[in-house]
Design a protein around this motif. Sequence first.
Motif, PDB file in Angstrom:
ATOM      1  N   PHE A 623      18.141 -42.552 -15.536  1.00  8.65           N
ATOM      2  CA  PHE A 623      16.644 -42.737 -14.986  1.00  8.65           C
ATOM      3  C   PHE A 623      15.641 -43.908 -15.294  1.00  8.65           C
ATOM      4  CE2 PHE A 623      17.494 -38.060 -14.986  1.00  8.65           C
ATOM      5  CZ  PHE A 623      16.645 -37.610 -14.080  1.00  8.65           C
ATOM      6  N   VAL A 624      15.103 -44.206 -13.642  1.00  7.01           N
ATOM      7  CA  VAL A 624      15.068 -45.702 -13.784  1.00  7.01           C
ATOM      8  C   VAL A 624      12.935 -45.560 -13.819  1.00  7.01           C
ATOM      9  CG1 VAL A 624      14.943 -48.216 -13.475  1.00  7.01           C
ATOM     10  CG2 VAL A 624      17.146 -46.767 -13.593  1.00  7.01           C
ATOM     11  N   HIS A 625      12.628 -46.711 -14.756  1.00  4.31           N
ATOM     12  CA  HIS A 625      10.782 -46.109 -14.603  1.00  4.31           C
ATOM     13  C   HIS A 625      10.597 -47.093 -13.208  1.00  4.31           C
ATOM     14  CE1 HIS A 625      10.005 -44.737 -18.158  1.00  4.31           C
ATOM     15  NE2 HIS A 625      10.284 -45.984 -18.612  1.00  4.31           N
ATOM     16  N   THR A 626      10.174 -46.396 -12.310  1.00  2.00           N
ATOM     17  CA  THR A 626       9.805 -46.263 -10.863  1.00  2.00           C
ATOM     18  C   THR A 626       8.618 -46.548  -9.607  1.00  2.00           C
ATOM     19  OG1 THR A 626      12.289 -46.612 -10.096  1.00  2.00           O
ATOM     20  CG2 THR A 626      10.734 -46.448  -8.295  1.00  2.00           C
ATOM     21  N   LYS A 627       8.391 -47.672  -9.628  1.00  2.00           N
ATOM     22  CA  LYS A 627       6.527 -48.191  -8.762  1.00  2.00           C
ATOM     23  C   LYS A 627       6.964 -47.030  -7.834  1.00  2.00           C
ATOM     24  CE  LYS A 627       5.609 -52.610 -11.169  1.00  2.00           C
ATOM     25  NZ  LYS A 627       5.294 -54.326 -10.757  1.00  2.00           N
ATOM     26  N   VAL A 628       6.014 -45.642  -7.831  1.00  2.00           N
ATOM     27  CA  VAL A 628       5.949 -45.443  -6.666  1.00  2.00           C
ATOM     28  C   VAL A 628       4.073 -45.930  -5.502  1.00  2.00           C
ATOM     29  CG1 VAL A 628       4.999 -43.421  -5.691  1.00  2.00           C
ATOM     30  CG2 VAL A 628       7.093 -43.666  -7.736  1.00  2.00           C
ATOM     31  N   PHE A 629       4.449 -46.277  -4.407  1.00  2.00           N
ATOM     32  CA  PHE A 629       3.405 -46.883  -3.581  1.00  2.00           C
ATOM     33  C   PHE A 629       3.235 -46.226  -2.420  1.00  2.00           C
ATOM     34  CE2 PHE A 629       6.077 -50.707  -4.957  1.00  2.00           C
ATOM     35  CZ  PHE A 629       4.932 -51.480  -5.748  1.00  2.00           C
ATOM     36  N   ASP A 630       1.438 -46.304  -2.080  1.00  4.75           N
ATOM     37  CA  ASP A 630       0.689 -45.258  -1.330  1.00  4.75           C
ATOM     38  C   ASP A 630       1.321 -46.286   0.498  1.00  4.75           C
ATOM     39  OD1 ASP A 630      -0.531 -44.619   0.960  1.00  4.75           O
ATOM     40  OD2 ASP A 630      -1.867 -44.105  -0.347  1.00  4.75           O
ATOM     41  N   ARG A 631       2.163 -45.989   1.367  1.00  3.32           N
ATOM     42  CA  ARG A 631       2.700 -47.065   2.538  1.00  3.32           C
ATOM     43  C   ARG A 631       1.398 -47.210   2.646  1.00  3.32           C
ATOM     44  NH1 ARG A 631       7.370 -46.403   6.979  1.00  3.32           N
ATOM     45  NH2 ARG A 631       7.201 -48.949   7.680  1.00  3.32           N
ATOM     46  N   GLU A 632       0.183 -46.494   2.797  1.00  6.29           N
ATOM     47  CA  GLU A 632      -1.575 -46.961   4.298  1.00  6.29           C
ATOM     48  C   GLU A 632      -1.567 -48.140   3.465  1.00  6.29           C
ATOM     49  OE1 GLU A 632      -2.459 -45.843   6.469  1.00  6.29           O
ATOM     50  OE2 GLU A 632      -0.087 -44.742   6.749  1.00  6.29           O
ATOM     51  N   LYS A 633      -1.548 -48.772   1.918  1.00  7.87           N
ATOM     52  CA  LYS A 633      -2.287 -48.968   1.555  1.00  7.87           C
ATOM     53  C   LYS A 633      -1.355 -50.891   1.046  1.00  7.87           C
ATOM     54  CE  LYS A 633      -5.563 -46.160  -1.438  1.00  7.87           C
ATOM     55  NZ  LYS A 633      -5.788 -46.092  -2.564  1.00  7.87           N
TER      56      LYS A 633
END
Length: 675
Positions: A623-633
Amino acid sequence: MKQTRLAIDVGGTFTDVFSFDEKTGEIFVTKTSSTPSNPERGILNGIEKAQLKGENIKMFSHGTTVGTNALIERKLPKTALITTKGFRDVPEIRRGTKQDLWDAYKDTAKPYIQRRDRFEVSERIDYNGSILLDIDEEEVRQLARRLNKRGTESIAVCFMNSYVNGENERKVKEIFQEEMPNVYVCISSEVLPEIFEHERMSTTIINAVLGPIISKYIYTLEEEMKQKGYEDDILVLHSGGGVMTSSTVPRFAARVASSGIAAGAIASKHIAKLCGFNNAIGLDMGGTSTDISLMHNGDIRITKDWYIEYGYPIGFPSIEILTIGAGGGSIAWKDDGGSLRNGPQSAGAIPGPACYQGGGEEPTNSDANLVLGRLGINLLDGNMQLDKEKAMEAVEKIAKEFNFSTVEAANAIIEVANANMCDALRLISVRRGYDPREFALVAFGGAGPLHGAYLAKEMEIPTVIIPPHPGVAAAMGCLLVDVRHDISKTFVKNFSHVTMKELDLEFSKMEKEAVELLEEEGVAEENSTLMSFLDMRYSGQWRSLAIPINLKAHTLDDALEAFHQEHEREFAFSDRMQSVEIYGLRVTALGTVPKPEFPKYGPSGRLDDALKEVRDVYFDNKFVHTKVFDREKIPVFSEIQGPAIVDQLDATTVIPPDFTAFVDEYRNLILTINK
């Protein structure tokens, strides 16, 4: 004012809605649950969810699974086959082949018309079209009265050699229409005037069993749309990658047997070209299945060798699409040999994956992706909540079978699913003589962006394209097609004995028929395009290749050389000393439909503003700390280094650690592997 172009794709799990406002350039997408028992209801629910009024809709185009589902579920009207005396059993004899040659226990599906509903009449036409035995009118009328008493709803007529002379079929059709005016009747000489009795009869039968179903569906949908204020034509996507108007669809009902599937291939082609690629493989992974298509040099592959159920071919030209049972709802299971399998069984829309909280308990790909952290617990902008505990309980069943941890089991489930899809990618590329390394992979559908990068890495495909709205990309494809009709004719002659004058005469007759069909669709002459093809093969061969020919610009030598080159690419050999023959003639008629021009965007905002959260996601056995992005932004021209997750309303994109993603001016997400 009419300014909205509406496209809807009815899938097995979701009905996808894509609307484009011509005035503002605004794109609106949404999804609603499909309603298989009442398909038009899912469409109307989608329109209501999009808050669209009928009087504002300028064009409505859609793909539907009505025909596909009817054939698979065998929910068909009572249909009769009328054929030449002695040929009643062709639908059962078929070609004598089996889909799995070595499985002695697997039977081919039963014919769509059972033997008790197949009837013979006295008639005979010879190989060159001469009538040897005319029909007996009284015999046909007695049969019509008999069928009327039996409650027959549809009739298919297929006589031997009618492809060269359909006079006897036309006479029989007229009699049935007089005796049974409310019954659907179709004849093979109008549906598919080509040699080979099984293929022609099979196509005519499928056209007949679907005719009443499609007619009822279109009529109901038209009435519902009129009540909403929409008065224009309803366009229906067909297997060849074009659309027909609602008035023409019932006549060629078999063409919509794979209506919705073709939309994804059209969308894939458009998206790839926007990104500058003329070679692309489309991967449309939904909740139940994955549809794979291929575009080479800007053209999508077309085939005539397709079917919904093996043994019953549909002879209309179709976009070549390979479908496998791999979707978000595909169920993982252990076979009798102790191996982990994935699909083709699916949890479907009801009950759905265990994490959907709809009553499903079996482990699926969606459950596995949730356990691995690749899916978040909130989907559809928070309108759908996933239950991670239920997902883990389902995946635990596989873990116990193989003595895995829950996470190891989830990872194994995804790896098997990816392996299945890679096998299918090889079938449509490597097996056809194409090198995947020369293509881009367009990954879409609700689940395609979750798996696209892993498939590309395994296949050595250098680029993955995720469209702006991947979950509804197939719906968008419905806005990008033209009215299309395909006219064919059997024409068997040695190439060396053919003259341009002879071909010109034959093509002129076919082009006249094609123009009449476009006129019926309301297509203006300036928007019409006709393309001609020669079906060619080496003498003695079974399969042929369609070679385009322009009689004004090309010579016969040009066509012959093009055939040798295409044969070399398709089958890895050619023989210019071998005799070549023409097997058939084809004319494709296109009526251009105005298409939306999607807007380009400039950079706005910062990538950091698009960051939603950081969560643990399973990559490379940890498991890796992963950034989650909002595609609309996410701003245009942004670059995202993996590992990362991109969330949006209709899909989730996984960017593994060794990939980089770039957002282009159309908001496509372009993934490339780090070198």
